[in-house]
Design an enzyme around this catalytic site. Structure first.
Site, mmCIF file in Angstrom:
data_model
loop_
_atom_site.group_PDB
_atom_site.id
_atom_site.type_symbol
_atom_site.label_atom_id
_atom_site.label_comp_id
_atom_site.label_asym_id
_atom_site.label_seq_id
_atom_site.Cartn_x
_atom_site.Cartn_y
_atom_site.Cartn_z
ATOM 1 N N SER A 171 0.860 -1.180 0.000
ATOM 2 C CA SER A 171 0.000 0.000 0.000
ATOM 3 C C SER A 171 0.892 1.224 0.000
ATOM 4 O O SER A 171 1.987 1.208 0.583
ATOM 5 C CB SER A 171 -0.905 0.020 1.229
ATOM 6 O OG SER A 171 -1.553 1.286 1.348
ATOM 7 N N TYR A 184 -1.697 -0.507 10.285
ATOM 8 C CA TYR A 184 -1.803 -0.958 8.898
ATOM 9 C C TYR A 184 -0.635 -0.454 8.058
ATOM 10 O O TYR A 184 -0.008 -1.229 7.312
ATOM 11 C CB TYR A 184 -3.123 -0.473 8.305
ATOM 12 C CG TYR A 184 -3.294 -0.781 6.837
ATOM 13 C CD1 TYR A 184 -3.605 -2.064 6.409
ATOM 14 C CD2 TYR A 184 -3.145 0.219 5.874
ATOM 15 C CE1 TYR A 184 -3.771 -2.353 5.057
ATOM 16 C CE2 TYR A 184 -3.315 -0.051 4.530
ATOM 17 C CZ TYR A 184 -3.615 -1.332 4.121
ATOM 18 O OH TYR A 184 -3.769 -1.615 2.794
#
Length: 289
Positions: A171, A184
């Site tokens: 990501s 995350y």
């Protein structure tokens, strides 16, 4: 061996892919006959988009998801659309034994394995002080550890045949800071580092490892959820996306999963053979000021 021979061997002249010189790039992106696994492909997000892109290039695909019905639906959809084989499997990717078993069963069903796409995701989005141990474990396991399990299972097949391609889904959050996504983003930083180090360990043994880092993606279901947001978590997610588009995404819009899947598909082909260990951002130029 002469010094000239030593030089040629060190430079790898005998391994240069000179057969590609007169080909079109599209010729190099033909995956006809290749066998691929895509995890997390039973829903409506990135996994199904990747499976469709690979099948559209000719690959046979194993569609793996914890949602067995979703995997079956997507596999049927892929076969109707592209005419390639798509085999569904249900598996809990958080379980080491299940991951290795489903990869083994996928290889048996497809008749081999050339490409492994690791696309698991589990995330709790909240201020870090509100995280419980379960929240942290859930996010780290789902965004990093499960991906390592998939890579390990694939490598067991790639090593004996001396070739294989792994593409890990990271990501853009792994490169930037973002309130509410501390765990995350840290996990996705780990994916980027894992990709780089795994490539370094296995590249000379015929296994190439690459990564893709998406930014803000939206599918039809998520679009509807955000458009009708009323609960606190949905409203917070909507506000975060609006802020990202307004301030940080240079193209000024969110992406479709298919736009990210385009890069995954490219990295899965011969056209990307001289790339190694890199994680490519597909995030509209998203950055933090």
């Amino acid at each position: 061996m002469t010094s000239q021979d030593d030089f040629a061997q060190t430079m790898g002249f005998d391994r240069l892919p000179e057969h590609i010189i007169d080909k079109r790039v599209t010729d190099l992106m033909d995956l006809t006959g290749r066998k691929a696994i895509v995890t997390g492909a039973g829903g409506g997000g990135l996994g199904q988009a990747i499976a469709n892109r690979l099948a559209g290039l000719g690959a046979d695909v194993a569609v793996i998801d914890i949602n067995g019905d979703g995997a079956t639906h997507r596999a049927q959809e892929i076969e109707r659309r592209w005419g390639t084989r798509a085999v569904p499997f249900q598996a809990d990717l958080s379980d080491w034994d299940q991951v290795h078993d489903v990869v083994n069963r996928s290889v048996d069903a497809l008749g081999g394995l050339d490409i492994m796409i690791n696309n698991p995701v589990q995330v709790v989005s909240d201020a870090f002080e509100n995280h419980t141990k379960a929240d942290i474990d859930y996010t780290v396991h789902g965004s990093l550890t499960m991906l390592m399990y998939g890579a390990h299972a694939a490598i067991e097949h790639f090593l004996p045949q001396g070739r294989g391609r792994i593409v890990n889904i990271a990501s853009v959050g792994g490169r930037i800071q973002h309130r509410g996504l501390t765990v995350y983003n840290a996990s996705k930083s780990g994916v980027i580092g894992f990709t780089r180090n795994l490539a370094h360990e296995f590249a000379l043994r015929g296994i190439n490892v690459l990564g893709v880092a998406p930014g803000v993606m939206i599918n039809p279901l998520l679009r509807d959820i955000l458009a009708n947001a009323s609960d606190e978590q949905s409203l917070a997610a909507k506000g975060s996306m609006l802020e990202a588009v307004d301030k940080y995404i240079q193209l000024g819009r969110v992406s479709l999963p298919e736009e990210v899947a385009n890069m995954v598909a490219y990295l899965s082909t011969e056209a990307a053979d001289y790339m190694c260990g890199q994680t490519i951002d597909v995030a509209g130029g998203q950055c933090m000021n």
